[in-house]
Every structure is written in C-alpha cells, then in structure tokens.
Design a protein around this motif. Structure first.
Motif, PDB file in Angstrom:
ATOM      1  N   GLN A  25       0.830  -1.189   0.000  1.00  0.00           N
ATOM      2  CA  GLN A  25       0.000   0.000   0.000  1.00  0.00           C
ATOM      3  C   GLN A  25       0.870   1.247   0.000  1.00  0.00           C
ATOM      4  N   CYS A  84      -3.010   0.323  -3.918  1.00  0.00           N
ATOM      5  CA  CYS A  84      -2.831  -1.015  -3.353  1.00  0.00           C
ATOM      6  C   CYS A  84      -2.426  -1.985  -4.452  1.00  0.00           C
ATOM      7  N   TRP A 112     -11.035  -3.333   0.380  1.00  0.00           N
ATOM      8  CA  TRP A 112     -10.654  -2.101   1.074  1.00  0.00           C
ATOM      9  C   TRP A 112     -11.458  -1.993   2.368  1.00  0.00           C
ATOM     10  N   TYR A 113     -10.743  -1.664   3.449  1.00  0.00           N
ATOM     11  CA  TYR A 113     -11.366  -1.444   4.755  1.00  0.00           C
ATOM     12  C   TYR A 113     -10.891  -0.099   5.303  1.00  0.00           C
ATOM     13  N   GLN A 114     -11.759   0.521   6.076  1.00  0.00           N
ATOM     14  CA  GLN A 114     -11.428   1.780   6.733  1.00  0.00           C
ATOM     15  C   GLN A 114     -11.409   1.544   8.234  1.00  0.00           C
ATOM     16  N   SER A 139     -15.042  -4.470  -2.481  1.00  0.00           N
ATOM     17  CA  SER A 139     -14.165  -5.543  -2.923  1.00  0.00           C
ATOM     18  C   SER A 139     -14.244  -5.692  -4.432  1.00  0.00           C
ATOM     19  N   ALA A 197     -13.439   3.709  -6.361  1.00  0.00           N
ATOM     20  CA  ALA A 197     -12.317   2.774  -6.366  1.00  0.00           C
ATOM     21  C   ALA A 197     -12.248   2.079  -7.711  1.00  0.00           C
ATOM     22  N   LEU A 216      -8.049   3.770  -4.396  1.00  0.00           N
ATOM     23  CA  LEU A 216      -9.225   4.265  -3.678  1.00  0.00           C
ATOM     24  C   LEU A 216      -9.082   5.780  -3.665  1.00  0.00           C
ATOM     25  N   TYR A 263      -6.565   3.298   6.070  1.00  0.00           N
ATOM     26  CA  TYR A 263      -7.251   2.523   5.033  1.00  0.00           C
ATOM     27  C   TYR A 263      -6.398   1.292   4.724  1.00  0.00           C
ATOM     28  N   CYS A 304      -5.872  -2.314   2.712  1.00  0.00           N
ATOM     29  CA  CYS A 304      -6.199  -3.113   1.547  1.00  0.00           C
ATOM     30  C   CYS A 304      -5.849  -4.561   1.882  1.00  0.00           C
TER      31      CYS A 304
END
Lengths: 116, 111
Positions: A6, A23, A34-36, A48, A67, A77, A90, A92
C-alpha cells in the motif's frame, strides 16, 4: 509480490482536497478488499473487487468515494472533497480466491490518511 | 445481520500470566469463517488464525490457543505465559466474502 503493498504510508490533505490511495495485491490474488479503520479501532468494509470488477460495494459511501482495479495497475481508492471524518487508516487486503470460502485475507500495512 | 462482539475493551495483566480474550459472534450463515488478528502498536494487521464453522476442534499454536464453541457462538483466544511483546489490539472477525471485525481488545502486558 509476496505482500500486499500500500502506498503511500501516510497522506496528509487539507479539507476539500482529493486523496488517492494505492494497493498492489499479492501476485496471483484475484480479490482485493478495502477497509477503513477509524480512530476507535472500528473497521468498516468499503468495497471488494474480483479482478477488475466490483464484487461487493455495499460499504462504499455513496458520495465522494470511488475505487478501481485496472489490469496491470495497482488498485486505487479515491476520495473527492475530503472531510475531517475521512481521517482514518485505510487497509487493503487480497485473497487468492473465494472458492469454498475465503482464503485468509492478507492485509497491507495500511495508509494513514490525515485530513486537516 | 452478522456481528462480532468483543466485550473486553481493555485488559492488563502482568507478564507470565495467562489471559483469555472473549469473542461472541452472530450469523445466520451455516458456513462461515472466524478469524483472529493482532494489531501491534506499529499498526499492521497480523493474521493469527482462521477457523471453519464446521471444524470445532480447539487449536494450539505455541503459547496461543483458541476455543471454538458453536453452541455458544464463541471463539475465545488464550495466551499462555504472556509476554510484553503480546501487547497489542486483538481483533476477532467473522467472514465469508468480506470480514466483519469486532471492536478489538487492547491487551497490555505489564513487565
């Protein structure tokens, strides 16, 4: 590569500016997530991809967030017109396949986004 | 709806003590996966274990062990003979195609 990569590690933007995070999944992995993670440790799933196609975008904010995963390029993103509340890490992740169930999702080290 | 509850927000123990981190989950799926991740102060997410819902065998890996009980929807994590390096935030998670994380338990191991 053998790791989810990343970039950048840290990104600082003034409120209202655009932010773009990248990513590179593990080679051979078809799925990218992807998560926050906001300050109080809470993770939120965003989106996703299966290869270059959106697989699940149920967590993606309707506005300002987009994204992409294009062939032969890192996934990205992008956040338009950033707000203070977008400050977060963030993450990945990539998986080889879903198949009978997800392979352990391999996470990158995250990008810390700070909105001033 | 899927949900993961880690009731312990923060735990402090003295080095060499055993400590158990609790995790309770909710899902309507019959097939699912449970995970534990470690997030040290440096911030990265370290994968510890994945458990299939059909496999209720407990697992031991060195000082780490996991107790999966489907009847109580729990997937608890025990660290035996804790060490200062175990200090981190530990996340329990439930997943299939995406992962639902608990809010984490911050573990302090005091020297």
């Amino acid at each position: 590569g053998e790791e989810v990569a990343q970039t950048p590690k840290h990104l600082v933007r003034g409120e209202g500016q655009k932010a773009k995070l990248y990513c590179a999944p593990i080679k051979g992995h078809s799925y990218v997530f992807w998560y926050q993670q906001v300050l109080k440790n809470e993770f939120k799933f965003l989106i996703s991809f299966q290869n270059e196609n959106v697989f699940d975008e149920t967590g993606m904010p309707k506005e300002r967030f987009s994204a992409k995963c294009l062939p032969n390029s890192p996934c990205s993103l992008e956040i338009q017109a950033t707000k203070l509340e977008d400050s977060a890490v963030y993450f990945c992740a990539s998986s080889q396949s879903l198949g009978r169930g997800p392979q352990p999702q391999h996470f990158g080290d995250g990008t810390r986004l700070s909105i001033l | 709806a899927q949900k993961v509850t880690q009731a312990q927000t923060e735990i402090s123990v003295v080095e060499k003590e055993d400590v158990t981190l609790d995790c309770v989950y909710e899902t309507r799926d019959t097939t699912y996966y449970l995970f534990w991740y470690k997030q040290p102060p440096s911030g990265e997410l370290v994968f510890l274990i994945r458990r299939n819902s059909f496999d209720e065998q407990n697992e031991i890996s060195g000082r780490y062990s996991w107790n999966f009980q489907k009847s109580t929807s729990s997937f608890n994590f025990t660290i035996t003979a804790s060490q200062v390096v175990d200090s981190a935030v530990y996340f329990c998670a439930l997943g299939d195609d995406k992962i639902i994380f608990g809010k984490g338990t911050r573990l302090h191991i005091l020297p």
